[in-house]
Scaffold this motif. Structure first.
Motif, PDB file in Angstrom:
ATOM      1  N   SER A  73       0.864  -1.187   0.000  1.00 19.09           N
ATOM      2  CA  SER A  73       0.000   0.000   0.000  1.00 19.09           C
ATOM      3  C   SER A  73       0.898   1.234   0.000  1.00 19.09           C
ATOM      4  N   TRP A  74       0.339   2.354  -0.432  1.00 16.54           N
ATOM      5  CA  TRP A  74       1.124   3.587  -0.450  1.00 16.54           C
ATOM      6  C   TRP A  74       1.616   3.944   0.950  1.00 16.54           C
ATOM      7  N   ASP A  75       0.805   3.745   1.972  1.00 15.26           N
ATOM      8  CA  ASP A  75       1.220   4.059   3.342  1.00 15.26           C
ATOM      9  C   ASP A  75       2.488   3.299   3.705  1.00 15.26           C
ATOM     10  N   ASP A  76       2.526   2.000   3.412  1.00 14.77           N
ATOM     11  CA  ASP A  76       3.696   1.182   3.725  1.00 14.77           C
ATOM     12  C   ASP A  76       4.890   1.527   2.839  1.00 14.77           C
ATOM     13  N   TYR A  77       4.626   1.815   1.578  1.00 15.84           N
ATOM     14  CA  TYR A  77       5.704   2.044   0.630  1.00 15.84           C
ATOM     15  C   TYR A  77       6.411   3.386   0.852  1.00 15.84           C
ATOM     16  N   LEU A  78       5.662   4.444   1.144  1.00 18.38           N
ATOM     17  CA  LEU A  78       6.248   5.779   1.202  1.00 18.38           C
ATOM     18  C   LEU A  78       7.037   6.071   2.477  1.00 18.38           C
ATOM     19  N   VAL A  79       6.607   5.529   3.611  1.00 20.85           N
ATOM     20  CA  VAL A  79       7.261   5.861   4.883  1.00 20.85           C
ATOM     21  C   VAL A  79       8.731   5.432   4.856  1.00 20.85           C
ATOM     22  N   GLY A  80       9.611   6.381   5.170  1.00 22.38           N
ATOM     23  CA  GLY A  80      11.045   6.137   5.195  1.00 22.38           C
ATOM     24  C   GLY A  80      11.724   6.280   3.846  1.00 22.38           C
ATOM     25  N   ARG A  81      10.952   6.477   2.807  1.00 23.04           N
ATOM     26  CA  ARG A  81      11.499   6.543   1.452  1.00 23.04           C
ATOM     27  C   ARG A  81      11.801   7.989   1.062  1.00 23.04           C
ATOM     28  N   GLN A  82      12.820   8.147   0.251  1.00 26.11           N
ATOM     29  CA  GLN A  82      13.123   9.450  -0.322  1.00 26.11           C
ATOM     30  C   GLN A  82      12.403   9.538  -1.667  1.00 26.11           C
ATOM     31  N   VAL A  83      11.646  10.616  -1.878  1.00 26.17           N
ATOM     32  CA  VAL A  83      10.907  10.803  -3.120  1.00 26.17           C
ATOM     33  C   VAL A  83      11.311  12.136  -3.739  1.00 26.17           C
ATOM     34  N   LYS A  84      11.003  12.276  -5.023  1.00 29.35           N
ATOM     35  CA  LYS A  84      11.316  13.516  -5.736  1.00 29.35           C
ATOM     36  C   LYS A  84      10.009  14.223  -6.073  1.00 29.35           C
ATOM     37  N   VAL A  85       9.953  15.512  -5.776  1.00 34.80           N
ATOM     38  CA  VAL A  85       8.772  16.308  -6.105  1.00 34.80           C
ATOM     39  C   VAL A  85       8.781  16.549  -7.617  1.00 34.80           C
ATOM     40  N   LEU A  86       7.657  16.280  -8.267  1.00 36.37           N
ATOM     41  CA  LEU A  86       7.587  16.387  -9.725  1.00 36.37           C
ATOM     42  C   LEU A  86       7.585  17.838 -10.199  1.00 36.37           C
ATOM     43  N   PRO A  87       8.170  18.100 -11.356  1.00 34.90           N
ATOM     44  CA  PRO A  87       8.122  19.453 -11.927  1.00 34.90           C
ATOM     45  C   PRO A  87       6.780  19.693 -12.610  1.00 34.90           C
ATOM     46  N   GLY A  88       6.480  20.958 -12.869  1.00 34.95           N
ATOM     47  CA  GLY A  88       5.301  21.318 -13.649  1.00 34.95           C
ATOM     48  C   GLY A  88       3.982  21.258 -12.905  1.00 34.95           C
ATOM     49  N   LEU A  89       4.025  21.282 -11.585  1.00 37.27           N
ATOM     50  CA  LEU A  89       2.787  21.247 -10.795  1.00 37.27           C
ATOM     51  C   LEU A  89       2.268  22.657 -10.560  1.00 37.27           C
ATOM     52  N   LYS A  90       1.011  22.749 -10.160  1.00 37.56           N
ATOM     53  CA  LYS A  90       0.461  24.038  -9.754  1.00 37.56           C
ATOM     54  C   LYS A  90       1.188  24.485  -8.493  1.00 37.56           C
ATOM     55  N   LYS A  91       1.320  25.795  -8.341  1.00 34.56           N
ATOM     56  CA  LYS A  91       2.095  26.368  -7.245  1.00 34.56           C
ATOM     57  C   LYS A  91       1.658  25.845  -5.877  1.00 34.56           C
ATOM     58  N   ASN A  92       0.357  25.664  -5.669  1.00 30.91           N
ATOM     59  CA  ASN A  92      -0.130  25.226  -4.354  1.00 30.91           C
ATOM     60  C   ASN A  92       0.336  23.814  -3.999  1.00 30.91           C
ATOM     61  N   LEU A  93       0.711  22.994  -4.975  1.00 30.92           N
ATOM     62  CA  LEU A  93       1.170  21.635  -4.695  1.00 30.92           C
ATOM     63  C   LEU A  93       2.626  21.578  -4.226  1.00 30.92           C
ATOM     64  N   TYR A  94       3.336  22.708  -4.283  1.00 33.32           N
ATOM     65  CA  TYR A  94       4.695  22.788  -3.743  1.00 33.32           C
ATOM     66  C   TYR A  94       4.701  23.335  -2.313  1.00 33.32           C
ATOM     67  N   ALA A  95       3.535  23.742  -1.827  1.00 35.45           N
ATOM     68  CA  ALA A  95       3.445  24.346  -0.499  1.00 35.45           C
ATOM     69  C   ALA A  95       3.472  23.287   0.599  1.00 35.45           C
ATOM     70  N   LEU A  96       4.265  23.555   1.635  1.00 34.86           N
ATOM     71  CA  LEU A  96       4.268  22.732   2.835  1.00 34.86           C
ATOM     72  C   LEU A  96       3.246  23.322   3.799  1.00 34.86           C
ATOM     73  N   LYS A  97       2.557  22.446   4.510  1.00 34.63           N
ATOM     74  CA  LYS A  97       1.542  22.878   5.470  1.00 34.63           C
ATOM     75  C   LYS A  97       1.943  22.432   6.867  1.00 34.63           C
ATOM     76  N   GLY A  98       1.400  23.121   7.875  1.00 30.24           N
ATOM     77  CA  GLY A  98       1.661  22.770   9.262  1.00 30.24           C
ATOM     78  C   GLY A  98       0.913  21.531   9.705  1.00 30.24           C
ATOM     79  N   ALA A  99      -0.160  21.180   9.005  1.00 34.24           N
ATOM     80  CA  ALA A  99      -0.973  19.999   9.299  1.00 34.24           C
ATOM     81  C   ALA A  99      -1.460  19.432   7.968  1.00 34.24           C
ATOM     82  N   PRO A 100      -1.886  18.163   7.932  1.00 35.96           N
ATOM     83  CA  PRO A 100      -2.285  17.532   6.657  1.00 35.96           C
ATOM     84  C   PRO A 100      -3.685  17.931   6.180  1.00 35.96           C
TER      85      PRO A 100
END
Length: 184
Positions: free
Chosen positions: A109-136
């Motif tokens: 599952s994505w939950d199991d796969y992503l935790v602890g993994r290094q990922v790359k943020v994709l180029p060409g996204l809308k500006k709001n998708l590069y924003a970090l938030k204080g909560a999910p």
């Protein structure tokens, strides 16, 4: 006549720009870590409309659209599961079918796969998708941003959000349409 030429030129430019923009894959429910091992897994895979019913296509594992990995060890998006059956895309147009899971494969599952993994943020996204938030959640206060192609380590997954180690904050790992915003 001049308007016809301008309209034709505008259409050609728009079509070229549209064709050049890569379509981000759907995330589905998880990933398949496939091994191209000797035996039945190495032969063409039969794709079915439903598990075991109505054969649609036969394709080699290495020819399937992958999220990462190489032809021998692809990481594929799994759209759904039914018992040991997995729904996979067989082309970049999003056509999908069911394949029977193989012993050398691992579904995660994505939950199991992503935790602890290094990922790359994709180029060409809308500006709001590069924003970090204080909560999910979208309404949460901004906590910074990431840049396109930046590599980040995932510490936690909460639905469509991942908490990053550095820079610290929550980032959407898939958008509201279910398309990936990061590359595993």
């Amino acid at each position: 006549m001049r308007y016809v030429i301008l309209l034709t030129t505008a259409c050609l430019i728009a079509a070229t720009a549209w064709a050049a923009a890569p379509l981000r894959p759907y995330s589905g429910c998880g990933v398949l870590l496939a091994q191209n091992a000797p035996g039945p897994e190495a032969s063409p895979l039969p794709f079915y409309a439903e598990p075991g019913l109505e054969r649609l296509a036969e394709l080699d594992l290495g020819a399937l659209p992958r999220l990462s990995g190489d032809r021998e060890h692809p990481v594929l998006a799994v759209y759904a599961t039914k018992g040991s059956w997995l729904k996979l895309a067989w082309d970049d147009a999003g056509r999908a079918g069911w394949v029977e899971g193989a012993r050398a494969w691992e579904y995660r599952s994505w939950d199991d796969y992503l935790v602890g993994r290094q990922v790359k943020v994709l180029p060409g996204l809308k500006k709001n998708l590069y924003a970090l938030k204080g909560a999910p959640r979208e309404a949460s206060a901004d906590a910074g941003s990431v840049s396109r192609d930046q590599r980040v380590r995932v510490v936690q997954v909460a639905e469509d959000w991942v908490r990053l180690e550095r820079p610290a904050g929550w980032l959407r790992w898939r958008d509201a349409d279910g398309r990936l915003t990061v590359s595993p």
